[in-house]
Scaffold this motif. Structure first.
Motif, PDB file in Angstrom:
ATOM      1  N   CYS A   5       0.857  -1.185   0.000  1.00  0.00           N
ATOM      2  CA  CYS A   5       0.000   0.000   0.000  1.00  0.00           C
ATOM      3  C   CYS A   5       0.889   1.230   0.000  1.00  0.00           C
ATOM      4  CB  CYS A   5      -0.883   0.010   1.244  1.00  0.00           C
ATOM      5  SG  CYS A   5      -2.314  -1.020   1.103  1.00  0.00           S
ATOM      6  N   PHE A  11      -6.288  -1.603   5.717  1.00  0.00           N
ATOM      7  CA  PHE A  11      -7.679  -1.624   6.193  1.00  0.00           C
ATOM      8  C   PHE A  11      -7.723  -2.303   7.568  1.00  0.00           C
ATOM      9  CE2 PHE A  11      -8.851  -2.128   1.435  1.00  0.00           C
ATOM     10  CZ  PHE A  11      -8.468  -0.813   1.203  1.00  0.00           C
ATOM     11  N   ASP A  45      -9.373   2.224  14.851  1.00  0.00           N
ATOM     12  CA  ASP A  45     -10.486   1.391  14.369  1.00  0.00           C
ATOM     13  C   ASP A  45     -11.707   1.395  15.286  1.00  0.00           C
ATOM     14  OD1 ASP A  45      -9.000   0.681  12.186  1.00  0.00           O
ATOM     15  OD2 ASP A  45      -8.321  -1.241  13.002  1.00  0.00           O
ATOM     16  N   TYR A 131      -8.817  -9.498   7.174  1.00  0.00           N
ATOM     17  CA  TYR A 131      -9.567  -8.269   7.424  1.00  0.00           C
ATOM     18  C   TYR A 131     -10.505  -8.410   8.625  1.00  0.00           C
ATOM     19  CZ  TYR A 131      -7.836  -6.678   2.923  1.00  0.00           C
ATOM     20  OH  TYR A 131      -7.027  -6.294   1.887  1.00  0.00           O
ATOM     21  N   ASP A 167     -18.234  -0.230   9.863  1.00  0.00           N
ATOM     22  CA  ASP A 167     -19.036  -0.066   8.645  1.00  0.00           C
ATOM     23  C   ASP A 167     -20.136   0.984   8.773  1.00  0.00           C
ATOM     24  OD1 ASP A 167     -17.868  -2.045   6.868  1.00  0.00           O
ATOM     25  OD2 ASP A 167     -18.668  -3.557   8.222  1.00  0.00           O
ATOM     26  N   ASP A 252     -18.227  -1.618   1.239  1.00  0.00           N
ATOM     27  CA  ASP A 252     -18.600  -2.937   1.733  1.00  0.00           C
ATOM     28  C   ASP A 252     -19.629  -3.503   0.749  1.00  0.00           C
ATOM     29  OD1 ASP A 252     -19.048  -4.868   4.264  1.00  0.00           O
ATOM     30  OD2 ASP A 252     -20.959  -4.441   3.286  1.00  0.00           O
ATOM     31  N   LEU A 272     -13.850  -4.957  -1.812  1.00  0.00           N
ATOM     32  CA  LEU A 272     -12.528  -4.881  -1.199  1.00  0.00           C
ATOM     33  C   LEU A 272     -12.144  -6.182  -0.499  1.00  0.00           C
ATOM     34  CD1 LEU A 272     -12.829  -1.318   0.359  1.00  0.00           C
ATOM     35  CD2 LEU A 272     -11.654  -1.957  -1.736  1.00  0.00           C
ATOM     36  N   ASP A 309     -14.669   5.441  -0.713  1.00  0.00           N
ATOM     37  CA  ASP A 309     -14.062   6.150   0.405  1.00  0.00           C
ATOM     38  C   ASP A 309     -13.213   7.314  -0.143  1.00  0.00           C
ATOM     39  OD1 ASP A 309     -13.279   5.751   3.476  1.00  0.00           O
ATOM     40  OD2 ASP A 309     -11.520   6.435   2.343  1.00  0.00           O
ATOM     41  N   HIS A 328     -15.713   5.205   4.785  1.00  0.00           N
ATOM     42  CA  HIS A 328     -15.796   3.826   5.265  1.00  0.00           C
ATOM     43  C   HIS A 328     -14.761   3.729   6.384  1.00  0.00           C
ATOM     44  CE1 HIS A 328     -15.809  -0.747   4.119  1.00  0.00           C
ATOM     45  NE2 HIS A 328     -16.158  -0.523   5.359  1.00  0.00           N
ATOM     46  N   ALA A 330     -13.535   1.495   8.230  1.00  0.00           N
ATOM     47  CA  ALA A 330     -12.520   0.425   8.188  1.00  0.00           C
ATOM     48  C   ALA A 330     -11.407   0.749   7.200  1.00  0.00           C
ATOM     49  CB  ALA A 330     -13.178  -0.899   7.805  1.00  0.00           C
ATOM     50  N   VAL A 331     -11.665   1.690   6.293  1.00  0.00           N
ATOM     51  CA  VAL A 331     -10.659   2.064   5.288  1.00  0.00           C
ATOM     52  C   VAL A 331      -9.886   3.292   5.739  1.00  0.00           C
ATOM     53  CG1 VAL A 331     -10.334   2.895   2.912  1.00  0.00           C
ATOM     54  CG2 VAL A 331     -11.944   1.034   3.382  1.00  0.00           C
ATOM     55  N   SER A 332     -10.612   4.333   6.182  1.00  0.00           N
ATOM     56  CA  SER A 332      -9.938   5.604   6.423  1.00  0.00           C
ATOM     57  C   SER A 332     -10.178   6.194   7.808  1.00  0.00           C
ATOM     58  CB  SER A 332     -10.383   6.624   5.369  1.00  0.00           C
ATOM     59  OG  SER A 332     -11.789   6.729   5.397  1.00  0.00           O
TER      60      SER A 332
END
Lengths: 349, 252
Positions: A5, A11, A45, A131, A167, A252, A272, A309, A328, A330-332
């Protein structure tokens, strides 16, 4: 190098998924790590962590502990932590990369903690390489294996599976609950469920899988109790109208399909996470396993609109494309929430 | 399905005992033997001297490993697997065993081959968590400790017995006792009995020294296959009886 990444943060991992699923319960949770993974979960998170008194602990695993393999020191730390809440319903020992590398036996570790404390203990051999969706599923499965009873199905009762802050925002979750209840249904298990609701998981006439995490769990409960499930976010309504229709939605999977349904357009879906369920409507989703695949897809000339996202929207090079940022967590995490139209802005008020 | 593991000092004869036992058991049961040693030579005498690709070899070489890549049939239909290990001097052999076992689980090896009995032949002493993997809950139900009357072998045997005792709280395998692989050293039986007693164990079986075992190995065979009517082969038949009655007793 395809897994690297460069622009996106990693994530939310499996250990965050376990903790997120258990957060609202009366549990003592110990992440077995040096502090980085616990910090990642509580700092990035888990929005519920700030200001909370929840018992999420870091084991404080150090090099010498790794060499000696002596788990007694951690058991003593758990006993000390029990002073804060002597009667949790259970203790959860949650793995991370270092215990994986030194081959920690979480089932054995949990058996020892249970014998030392007299409290039901679960060991989750997660290692940060999967994940959060997998972690959520593993947590719910372990609790269901231990507590869920094969009780008769009851008309009008539902479980909401896969609802966590990774989410959904609090507003989104509240709307979801309101939509179910205003439809005359009673919710057994949802984000706020505890052991009592886990015991009665089989009471639901249907499980609502509101995310990928929920889908994995719903499939397991279908196997275990025969409970049917639907991949659906109650109360979801996409308000945006799009002039152009060649859209790509990256979210998602359940949310992405809900957006496409509301759009009424022929949008493509970028998933994803690996496909977890055999739903035929998911068969044409484009699996985007890494950042390189995401960059390639969002920059494809096939699409004139990207719904994703904000960090993923930032990977689009063509200034002519319409970008609809959709945070989102969980992503950002918090950063994405600030920069985006949260999902709550897109669903019915 | 019953699972048993053999531990003991390196070079004490674990692989010889395990593969001869597998050959003897194969006349009555469906047997799987899993070598847990980077040398990957546990099953060689069941396979006419053929060295099979190990689980870790295949994981290194292939993106997607199937059971067909790592499971091979040997003498008497014994299902043979070698976990393998890293390049000597680097990597982590213990983590290698864990990874190999996880791969076998992931591929549902026990479900696909449905053995009646699984034999784990484990490298040397319990030097780290990885080498305790075959003892963990869900793997071996019983551990037999192979030893001779030699001092270092008995030292290793008591270490293993101590590890089993420590691990009891974790729900690990039970200690099935010592198997004395005789080297004909002075007072061998007494010395071993004394060490077993100190380790709260018993000597459950003795394997006599026979030149036929070495002769069979020179032909890349077990003595059970090469000299089926010999006393040495009959000894392994008796060991097979004991193992079967022990696990029938445990199940009961």
């Amino acid at each position: 190098m395809a897994q690297l990444c460069v622009y996106l943060p990693p994530f939310a991992p499996d250990y965050s998924g376990v903790c997120s699923a258990l957060f609202e319960m009366n549990a003592l949770i110990m992440i077995h790590d040096a502090a980085g993974c616990t910090g990642n979960y509580t700092g990035f998170d888990e929005p519920r962590w700030y200001g909370s008194t929840k018992q999420i602990y870091c084991s404080g695993l150090r090099k010498n502990n790794a060499i000696s393999g002596d788990e007694g020191v951690f058991i003593n730390r758990i006993k000390k932590a029990l002073n804060d809440n002597p009667r949790p319903d259970f203790i959860a020992l949650v793995g991370s990369p270092v215990p994986m590398v030194i081959g920690t036996d979480f089932a054995g570790f949990a058996a020892e903690v249970q014998s030392a404390t007299g409290i039901q203990t679960f060991g989750f051999a997660v290692d940060g390489t999967k994940y959060y969706t997998d972690g959520y599923y593993r947590a719910l499965k372990a609790l269901a294996e231990c507590y869920a009873e094969d009780c008769p199905r009851q008309s009008g009762v539902v479980n909401i599976l896969g609802a966590t802050p990774l989410d959904f925002s609090p507003d989104e979750y509240e709307r979801m609950v309101r939509a179910v209840e205003s439809g005359g249904k009673t919710i057994n298990f949802s984000m706020s469920g505890g052991i009592a609701q886990i015991r009665e998981l089989a009471r639901a006439e249907i499980n609502l899988a509101v995310s990928e995490s929920g889908l994995l769990t719903a499939r397991y409960l279908e196997d275990k109790f025969g409970t049917p499930y639907k991949a659906e976010i109650p109360g979801f309504l996409f308000k945006r109208q799009l002039a152009k229709t060649n859209a790509l939605i990256i979210a998602d999977r359940v949310a992405a399909h809900a957006i496409r349904d509301r759009l009424g357009a022929d949008a493509a879906i970028g998933a994803l996470f690996p496909q977890s369920a055999p739903e035929p409507e998911f068969a044409e989703d484009i699996y985007l396993p890494n950042e390189a695949a995401i960059i390639k897809e969002v920059n494809s000339t096939k699409y004139d609109t990207i719904i994703a996202d904000p960090l993923i929207c930032g990977l689009v090079k063509d200034g002519g494309k319409t970008l609809i940022p959709l945070g989102h967590y969980a992503v950002s995490g918090k950063q994405g929430q600030r920069q985006s139209l949260a999902l709550s802005n897109l669903i019915r008020k | 399905m019953h699972k048993i593991a053999f531990y003991g000092k390196g070079g004490i004869g674990k692989s010889t005992i395990t593969s001869n036992l597998a050959a003897a058991l194969s006349k009555r049961l469906r047997v799987m033997q899993i070598g847990c040693d980077p040398k990957a030579d546990s099953t060689v005498n069941l396979l006419d001297g053929r060295k099979i690709p190990t689980v870790l070899d295949q994981l290194r070489e292939k993106d997607r490993v199937t059971l067909g890549d790592i499971v091979f049939e040997g003498y008497g239909g014994v299902i043979c697997v070698e976990s393998g290990g890293p390049t000597p001097g680097i990597g982590c052999a213990g983590l290698g065993i864990i990874t190999a076992f996880e791969k076998l689980d992931e591929l549902n090896a026990y479900g696909v081959y449905t053995p009646d009995i699984v034999l784990y032949d484990v490298l040397g002493d319990v030097v780290c968590g990885g080498f305790a993997m075959p003892m963990r809950k869900g793997y071996a139900d019983t551990v037999y400790i192979v030893t001779s009357g030699e001092k270092m072998a008995l030292f290793a045997a008591s270490n293993i017995a101590r590890a089993l005792k420590t691990f009891a709280k974790k729900g690990y395998a039970r200690n099935g006792g010592f198997i004395l692989n005789r080297r004909n050293v002075k007072d061998e039986e007494d010395l071993t009995a004394e060490a077993a007693l100190e380790s709260e164990s018993d000597i459950v079986f003795q394997v006599g020294r026979s030149p036929l075992v070495q002769l069979a190995e020179e032909r890349n065979k077990t003595v059970v296959e090469a000299f089926p009517d010999s006393d040495a082969a009959k000894e392994f038949e008796t060991l097979a009886d004991l193992i079967i009655s022990d696990f029938e007793e445990t199940v009961r």
